[in-house]
Design a protein around this motif. Structure first.
Motif, short mmCIF file in Angstrom:
data_model
loop_
_atom_site.label_atom_id
_atom_site.label_comp_id
_atom_site.label_asym_id
_atom_site.label_seq_id
_atom_site.Cartn_x
_atom_site.Cartn_y
_atom_site.Cartn_z
N SER A 1 75.24 -7.70 -3.16
CA SER A 1 76.37 -7.35 -4.01
C SER A 1 76.57 -8.37 -5.13
N CYS A 2 75.51 -9.06 -5.52
CA CYS A 2 75.57 -10.05 -6.60
C CYS A 2 75.91 -9.33 -7.91
N ARG A 3 76.67 -9.99 -8.78
CA ARG A 3 77.06 -9.34 -10.03
C ARG A 3 75.89 -9.18 -10.98
N GLY A 4 74.80 -9.89 -10.74
CA GLY A 4 73.59 -9.70 -11.55
C GLY A 4 72.90 -8.37 -11.27
N LEU A 5 73.25 -7.73 -10.16
CA LEU A 5 72.65 -6.44 -9.81
C LEU A 5 73.48 -5.24 -10.29
N ARG A 6 74.52 -5.47 -11.05
CA ARG A 6 75.39 -4.36 -11.50
C ARG A 6 74.63 -3.37 -12.38
N ARG A 7 73.71 -3.86 -13.22
CA ARG A 7 72.98 -2.97 -14.12
C ARG A 7 71.95 -2.11 -13.40
N ALA A 8 71.68 -2.43 -12.13
CA ALA A 8 70.67 -1.67 -11.39
C ALA A 8 71.18 -0.27 -11.05
N HIS A 9 72.48 -0.06 -11.01
CA HIS A 9 73.09 1.24 -10.72
C HIS A 9 72.55 1.83 -9.42
N GLY A 10 72.47 1.00 -8.37
CA GLY A 10 72.05 1.49 -7.06
C GLY A 10 70.56 1.52 -6.84
N ASN A 11 69.75 1.20 -7.84
CA ASN A 11 68.30 1.17 -7.69
C ASN A 11 67.88 -0.25 -7.28
N ILE A 12 68.17 -0.62 -6.01
CA ILE A 12 67.92 -1.97 -5.50
C ILE A 12 66.86 -1.90 -4.41
N THR A 13 65.89 -2.81 -4.49
CA THR A 13 64.80 -2.86 -3.52
C THR A 13 64.87 -4.17 -2.75
N LYS A 14 64.59 -4.09 -1.46
CA LYS A 14 64.59 -5.27 -0.59
C LYS A 14 63.14 -5.67 -0.31
N MET A 15 62.83 -6.98 -0.46
CA MET A 15 61.48 -7.49 -0.18
C MET A 15 61.56 -8.95 0.24
N SER A 16 60.44 -9.51 0.66
CA SER A 16 60.42 -10.91 1.09
C SER A 16 60.48 -11.83 -0.13
N LEU A 17 60.98 -13.01 0.08
CA LEU A 17 61.10 -13.98 -1.00
C LEU A 17 59.74 -14.35 -1.57
N LYS A 18 58.78 -14.55 -0.71
CA LYS A 18 57.44 -14.95 -1.14
C LYS A 18 56.82 -13.86 -2.03
N ARG A 19 56.98 -12.63 -1.64
CA ARG A 19 56.41 -11.52 -2.40
C ARG A 19 57.09 -11.41 -3.77
N ALA A 20 58.42 -11.60 -3.80
CA ALA A 20 59.14 -11.53 -5.07
C ALA A 20 58.68 -12.64 -6.02
N ILE A 21 58.50 -13.84 -5.49
CA ILE A 21 58.03 -14.96 -6.33
C ILE A 21 56.62 -14.68 -6.83
N ASN A 22 55.76 -14.14 -5.98
CA ASN A 22 54.39 -13.81 -6.39
C ASN A 22 54.36 -12.74 -7.48
N GLN A 23 55.32 -11.85 -7.49
CA GLN A 23 55.39 -10.80 -8.50
C GLN A 23 56.04 -11.29 -9.79
N GLY A 24 56.49 -12.52 -9.84
CA GLY A 24 57.02 -13.10 -11.07
C GLY A 24 58.52 -13.09 -11.18
N TYR A 25 59.22 -12.75 -10.14
CA TYR A 25 60.68 -12.76 -10.16
C TYR A 25 61.18 -14.20 -10.02
N THR A 26 62.32 -14.47 -10.66
CA THR A 26 62.96 -15.80 -10.56
C THR A 26 64.37 -15.63 -10.01
N LEU A 27 64.96 -16.71 -9.59
CA LEU A 27 66.30 -16.67 -8.97
C LEU A 27 67.35 -16.30 -10.01
N CYS A 28 68.30 -15.49 -9.59
CA CYS A 28 69.40 -15.06 -10.45
C CYS A 28 70.22 -16.28 -10.89
N LYS A 29 70.66 -16.28 -12.13
CA LYS A 29 71.45 -17.41 -12.64
C LYS A 29 72.82 -17.49 -12.00
#
Length: 139
Positions: free
Chosen positions: A108-136
């Motif tokens: 329920s982070c406010r950084g996910l508001r623009r997703a409009h319900g299109n939220i995916t759950k995955m492991s931290l390691k996999r997210a980092i490998n795909q190039g995602y960074t931590l929300c500000k």
């Protein structure tokens, strides 16, 4: 504390020597003073040698205890690192694949508001490998 014991023993030794020399002079005159002094000196050397042995054994045991403590601390650090790595592999994060390149620990982070319900759950390691960074917002 060890120095206080040594001073106490030295003072006690001097007191004993003075007492013995006075007692031998008073009771038997000057005869036997050298014998008494030799026995006192022999006893004092035994005491000094035994004190030296005790000091050496105490130093060795202190060193061994310190080394054992260091080994235990190193083992604990290693375990913590392994647990941290395991947590990183298991920890789940939330991403919005269509609207950002950030991952979030809180769904329920406010950084996910623009997703409009299109939220995916995955492991931290996999997210980092795909190039995602931590929300500000979650720094």
């Amino acid at each position: 504390m060890q120095n206080k014991k040594a001073i106490y023993k030295k003072i006690w030794f001097c007191f004993v020597v003075v007492f013995i020399t006075f007692f031998t002079n008073f009771v038997s005159g000057n005869t036997g003073i050298q014998d008494a002094q030799q026995t006192v000196i022999a006893k004092s050397t035994k005491v000094v040698k035994s004190n030296a042995k005790k000091a050496v054994t105490e130093k060795v045991t202190v060193k061994r205890r310190k080394a054992a403590r260091k080994r235990k601390l190193a083992a604990k650090r290693k375990q913590k690192k392994q647990k941290g790595a395991a947590k990183r592999n298991v920890r789940k994060v939330y991403i919005a694949p269509n609207s950002g390149r950030r991952y979030h620990f809180n769904p329920s982070c406010r950084g996910l508001r623009r997703a409009h319900g299109n939220i995916t759950k995955m492991s931290l390691k996999r997210a980092i490998n795909q190039g995602y960074t931590l929300c500000k917002w979650e720094d």
